[in-house]
Design a protein around this motif. Sequence first.
Motif, mmCIF file in Angstrom:
data_model
loop_
_atom_site.group_PDB
_atom_site.id
_atom_site.type_symbol
_atom_site.label_atom_id
_atom_site.label_comp_id
_atom_site.label_asym_id
_atom_site.label_seq_id
_atom_site.Cartn_x
_atom_site.Cartn_y
_atom_site.Cartn_z
ATOM 1 N N LEU A 181 29.573 -20.590 3.475
ATOM 2 C CA LEU A 181 28.636 -21.005 4.510
ATOM 3 C C LEU A 181 28.086 -22.375 4.146
ATOM 4 O O LEU A 181 27.596 -22.584 3.049
ATOM 5 C CB LEU A 181 27.489 -19.994 4.607
ATOM 6 C CG LEU A 181 26.536 -20.164 5.788
ATOM 7 C CD1 LEU A 181 27.255 -19.953 7.099
ATOM 8 C CD2 LEU A 181 25.372 -19.203 5.669
ATOM 9 N N GLN A 182 28.200 -23.308 5.069
ATOM 10 C CA GLN A 182 27.832 -24.680 4.758
ATOM 11 C C GLN A 182 26.542 -25.087 5.451
ATOM 12 O O GLN A 182 25.781 -25.902 4.957
ATOM 13 C CB GLN A 182 28.967 -25.584 5.210
ATOM 14 C CG GLN A 182 28.738 -27.034 4.956
ATOM 15 C CD GLN A 182 30.064 -27.778 4.973
ATOM 16 O OE1 GLN A 182 30.759 -27.878 3.963
ATOM 17 N NE2 GLN A 182 30.454 -28.257 6.135
ATOM 18 N N GLU A 183 26.315 -24.522 6.614
ATOM 19 C CA GLU A 183 25.133 -24.886 7.370
ATOM 20 C C GLU A 183 24.681 -23.690 8.148
ATOM 21 O O GLU A 183 25.496 -22.889 8.610
ATOM 22 C CB GLU A 183 25.508 -25.979 8.359
ATOM 23 C CG GLU A 183 24.649 -27.201 8.265
ATOM 24 C CD GLU A 183 24.999 -28.146 9.360
ATOM 25 O OE1 GLU A 183 25.906 -28.945 9.124
ATOM 26 O OE2 GLU A 183 24.404 -28.054 10.454
ATOM 27 N N PHE A 184 23.391 -23.554 8.316
ATOM 28 C CA PHE A 184 22.861 -22.427 9.073
ATOM 29 C C PHE A 184 21.631 -22.927 9.792
ATOM 30 O O PHE A 184 20.734 -23.496 9.187
ATOM 31 C CB PHE A 184 22.490 -21.299 8.113
ATOM 32 C CG PHE A 184 22.040 -20.052 8.812
ATOM 33 C CD1 PHE A 184 22.944 -19.036 9.093
ATOM 34 C CD2 PHE A 184 20.716 -19.895 9.214
ATOM 35 C CE1 PHE A 184 22.531 -17.880 9.747
ATOM 36 C CE2 PHE A 184 20.305 -18.753 9.869
ATOM 37 C CZ PHE A 184 21.208 -17.742 10.136
ATOM 38 N N GLU A 221 28.036 -23.190 10.229
ATOM 39 C CA GLU A 221 29.266 -23.885 9.913
ATOM 40 C C GLU A 221 29.772 -23.296 8.620
ATOM 41 O O GLU A 221 29.004 -23.166 7.674
ATOM 42 C CB GLU A 221 28.932 -25.375 9.703
ATOM 43 C CG GLU A 221 30.060 -26.325 9.971
ATOM 44 C CD GLU A 221 29.581 -27.772 9.877
ATOM 45 O OE1 GLU A 221 28.991 -28.263 10.852
ATOM 46 O OE2 GLU A 221 29.771 -28.373 8.820
ATOM 47 N N ARG A 261 32.828 -23.964 13.172
ATOM 48 C CA ARG A 261 31.477 -23.701 13.658
ATOM 49 C C ARG A 261 31.448 -22.390 14.419
ATOM 50 O O ARG A 261 32.434 -21.971 15.014
ATOM 51 C CB ARG A 261 30.988 -24.836 14.567
ATOM 52 C CG ARG A 261 30.806 -26.160 13.814
ATOM 53 C CD ARG A 261 30.119 -27.208 14.658
ATOM 54 N NE ARG A 261 28.725 -26.896 14.868
ATOM 55 C CZ ARG A 261 27.739 -27.215 14.017
ATOM 56 N NH1 ARG A 261 28.002 -27.848 12.898
ATOM 57 N NH2 ARG A 261 26.496 -26.895 14.287
#
Lengths: 405, 405
Positions: A339-342, A360, A369
């Motif tokens: 998980l790269q972005e939340f 993402e 995404r």
Amino acid sequence: LRMTREQVVQRVREMVAYARSLCADVEFSPEDASRTELPFLTQVVEAVIEAGATTVNIPDTVGYSTPDHFTNIIEHLMTHVKNIKKAVISVHCHNDLGLAVANSLAAVKAGARQVECTINGLGERAGNASLEEVVMAIKTRADVFKTRTQINTKMIYPTSRLVALLTGIHVQRNKAIVGQNAFAHEAGIHQDGVLKHRQTYEIMNPQDVGIPESKLVLGKHSGRHALRDRLFQLGVELDDKQIDMVFEQFKILADRKKEVFDEDIEAIVSQLFEEAEAMRTWELASLQTMGGTGVTPTATVQLKSRGDDRIHLDAATGDGPIDAAFSCIMRMTGVEAKLQEFDLRAVTGGKDAQGEVNLELVSNGKTYRGRGRSTDIIEASVLAFVNAINRAVAGGRRNGASPEK
Amino acid sequence: LRMTREQVVQRVREMVAYARSLCADVEFSPEDASRTELPFLTQVVEAVIEAGATTVNIPDTVGYSTPDHFTNIIEHLMTHVKNIKKAVISVHCHNDLGLAVANSLAAVKAGARQVECTINGLGERAGNASLEEVVMAIKTRADVFKTRTQINTKMIYPTSRLVALLTGIHVQRNKAIVGQNAFAHEAGIHQDGVLKHRQTYEIMNPQDVGIPESKLVLGKHSGRHALRDRLFQLGVELDDKQIDMVFEQFKILADRKKEVFDEDIEAIVSQLFEEAEAMRTWELASLQTMGGTGVTPTATVQLKSRGDDRIHLDAATGDGPIDAAFSCIMRMTGVEAKLQEFDLRAVTGGKDAQGEVNLELVSNGKTYRGRGRSTDIIEASVLAFVNAINRAVAGGRRNGASPEK
């Protein structure tokens, strides 16, 4: 490029002439024009127009220019390029120093008639000139710019929201024109002024950019007709079948929350734009989570695989219920992902707001995404994760046996 | 104002002279100066400088001006106000048309030497000129602006992050200078160019604005010394006691996640800026949640009241586990509140990222913000809610018997 200036001019002349032999409308754009010596730029522009270019674009590729400088460039071209009237001059500005809009407007004032800009100012790095700011400046200061666009400004706000929803890139609260605060007056003295003389403190009308006067729309008992009316006011045109789909979702939502806002309707509509059903390899069938302090966060997940309609069931633990659900889904689907972005936000106000999660993840070196929406933000998070996992599966499939490429 | 122009000039002259009799440094700012007729503005500016104003500020109160117009105003004042050298000319620009930075810079180029601007461009409506863009434009284009600021640009990025954390107003990804993408090159051709000739495509160096080269810092086994070093690199100066407090939190966090990033450290530090312990009426003692599809979302909450250290216990249901916990807390504390905004984001990347929740609730007609952080986003949400509830309690207390005021 290892070419002399004469060779460059000769080359672009040939390229433009060839392009023109294939179609009637040819745009030529010399990269980094704003940092090119003016006499050479003048020579190139004249040559490409002679060779048939109908639009000549002057890009500020790295966002280095200032408004004065752009005024100089365009004015110079307007006076020194003999055949300048035969082409439309365009600009393409980047926002690295926060000047993309000002530079574009300086070019318009000097005679440019095409502005390359983007909704919400999206674009590489700090983005490009923001369409909404350029358009509203030209409209509000028609006395200065002495031209107009053919943009229906009432569609600016709905379009901005749609783009934010689809890209997951939100505009900041204090963004000009389309930010949440753009038309909100805070200071008492101004508020008083606004009440006394609206025009003194408001240079634009929120309705001009399509911000609805009231955001409260529909309730549980609203019918199909009320929904259709509101969609029309939001500038959304749908056929009967699509309205049926929206209405079905609206009813489900109205059962869960008392008041359905414009943003809720927009959220439902934007789901119609989502990727085709065919991409759904995995579907969330059910979810149970447990969490808290002093409890081991646990998630129990049922996924349905679309191929054989089989239900898969598993449970896992994690840092929190959501993390537990993510771990569980990765194990069940066999997709390794980081998980790269939340990003989670409430689409609407109120305790029973719809939460929207944009996330993402990186799987096999590629970024995917995902988006999910629910009044329960844990469900929204898991839906977003499954959505991204499905894209990762589709992405891996497209790459065949070598997903590393 | 129901005064003639002569009366206005007379009044401001008296007011400035009176202010000057009380202190040595007086700034005068005529509201909406950018829309005032230049001869009258000139007359006022000359009068207030004569009366002792040391700074004269020219505000673009409603963000209506354009760069050309600001150049005209400042140049006019510079040439027509006889005593202009005795005062510093200042500008204060609003961003309603997206031109605040460009207008400020136009004024600087014409001779203004004070720019009223804000971190992240915060301010009423669409905000004010963004400090980071103004400063970096003046620095990057020193050839144009021929002046300099005394800002330590390396502090821009950490300061921007701190302001975003404290206000809960995030900058958009494509914001110039401080946005997440501001220095990220996407297009292949540019990337190739960046590798070949960095200066061709980067007009600024990310390090110039204090963006750390690597975000990975510390692990479970890092000691106090490594933490102190990293804090120093982040530009954070703390005394020994404060470093002890940060270290304690760091150890707790490092036990929960493998890698501790700069943003995690910043998040811990920013908690030191939080309101005093004294404001904490209620403290979260424990939390248990259950949720999912086909399950009735339930939360069990233990709160400790600071006055008597008593533990209160209750459970409630809701739209999801978080909503259930919110309902439960409202019932336990007796605070009626309506959630108005909810924003959750990952402070750092990775599966074990720290989630940060910023929310806003309305209680008794007043707005209270709350913030919470945890690797478990449900816990972060509940911590943020309790934080806001405490502020609502304190707010009600300050208002005494009539909280409706």
